[in-house]
Write a protein that holds these residues in place. Sequence first.
Motif, mmCIF file in Angstrom:
data_model
loop_
_atom_site.group_PDB
_atom_site.id
_atom_site.type_symbol
_atom_site.label_atom_id
_atom_site.label_comp_id
_atom_site.label_asym_id
_atom_site.label_seq_id
_atom_site.Cartn_x
_atom_site.Cartn_y
_atom_site.Cartn_z
ATOM 1 N N MET A 121 0.843 -1.167 0.000
ATOM 2 C CA MET A 121 0.000 0.000 0.000
ATOM 3 C C MET A 121 0.892 1.236 0.000
ATOM 4 O O MET A 121 1.891 1.294 0.710
ATOM 5 C CB MET A 121 -0.894 -0.006 1.243
ATOM 6 N N THR A 122 0.528 2.225 -0.786
ATOM 7 C CA THR A 122 1.205 3.516 -0.771
ATOM 8 C C THR A 122 0.172 4.592 -0.491
ATOM 9 O O THR A 122 -0.837 4.690 -1.182
ATOM 10 C CB THR A 122 1.897 3.819 -2.109
ATOM 11 N N LEU A 123 0.420 5.379 0.538
ATOM 12 C CA LEU A 123 -0.420 6.523 0.873
ATOM 13 C C LEU A 123 0.357 7.778 0.543
ATOM 14 O O LEU A 123 1.567 7.849 0.784
ATOM 15 C CB LEU A 123 -0.779 6.512 2.362
ATOM 16 N N ARG A 124 -0.337 8.769 0.014
ATOM 17 C CA ARG A 124 0.289 10.054 -0.285
ATOM 18 C C ARG A 124 -0.574 11.168 0.281
ATOM 19 O O ARG A 124 -1.799 11.046 0.333
ATOM 20 C CB ARG A 124 0.435 10.250 -1.792
ATOM 21 N N GLY A 125 0.085 12.250 0.665
ATOM 22 C CA GLY A 125 -0.649 13.382 1.192
ATOM 23 C C GLY A 125 0.132 14.672 1.027
ATOM 24 O O GLY A 125 1.331 14.656 0.754
ATOM 25 N N ARG A 126 -0.578 15.781 1.198
ATOM 26 C CA ARG A 126 0.025 17.103 1.071
ATOM 27 C C ARG A 126 -0.585 18.021 2.128
ATOM 28 O O ARG A 126 -1.668 17.773 2.636
ATOM 29 C CB ARG A 126 -0.236 17.686 -0.313
ATOM 30 N N ASP A 154 -4.371 12.085 0.567
ATOM 31 C CA ASP A 154 -5.152 12.269 -0.656
ATOM 32 C C ASP A 154 -5.893 10.986 -0.989
ATOM 33 O O ASP A 154 -5.305 9.897 -0.962
ATOM 34 C CB ASP A 154 -4.236 12.629 -1.828
ATOM 35 N N GLY A 155 -7.162 11.084 -1.315
ATOM 36 C CA GLY A 155 -7.934 9.943 -1.772
ATOM 37 C C GLY A 155 -8.277 8.969 -0.670
ATOM 38 O O GLY A 155 -8.056 9.204 0.519
ATOM 39 N N ASP A 156 -8.830 7.838 -1.073
ATOM 40 C CA ASP A 156 -9.210 6.791 -0.125
ATOM 41 C C ASP A 156 -7.959 6.146 0.466
ATOM 42 O O ASP A 156 -6.954 5.984 -0.216
ATOM 43 C CB ASP A 156 -10.047 5.729 -0.825
ATOM 44 N N THR A 157 -8.045 5.776 1.737
ATOM 45 C CA THR A 157 -6.883 5.218 2.431
ATOM 46 C C THR A 157 -7.077 3.774 2.872
ATOM 47 O O THR A 157 -6.103 3.086 3.128
ATOM 48 C CB THR A 157 -6.564 6.043 3.687
ATOM 49 N N GLY A 158 -8.306 3.352 3.042
ATOM 50 C CA GLY A 158 -8.573 2.037 3.593
ATOM 51 C C GLY A 158 -8.397 1.982 5.099
ATOM 52 O O GLY A 158 -8.602 0.943 5.715
#
Length: 123
Positions: free
Chosen positions: A1-6, A94-98
């Motif tokens: 899994m890769t999570l990204r955020g800003r 950003d987006g869905d994370t699960g």
Amino acid sequence: MTLRGRCLCGACGLRVEGEASAASACHCTMCRKSSGHVRASARAPEESVTIEGPVTWFAASESAERGFCPGCGASMVWRGHGEGMVSFALGCLDGDTGLRLEKHIFTADKGDDHEIADGLPQS
């Protein structure tokens, strides 16, 4: 899994590679003051978290520091000295994370402006 955020202004970012865990809502006084209310975050091993941009570190206590964007002030990360883990704010992802909240922590410091009624464990 890769999570990204800003952060809010986009100058700072983070990437989490692998599993994140322990999603919690923190009600401690420091989190309330730095976020403006409850701080929801998850944890990952320090080596799996990449922080991008000019994050400024603030020594919040003798045992931990908080990373925030110097431009917009977004509180993005927290790390305890010597823990090897980084907590990152769920709100900056950003987006869905699960990810789903698993618990509420430091509820003795909770403000009186709300009740915790979701049935999750509290400590």
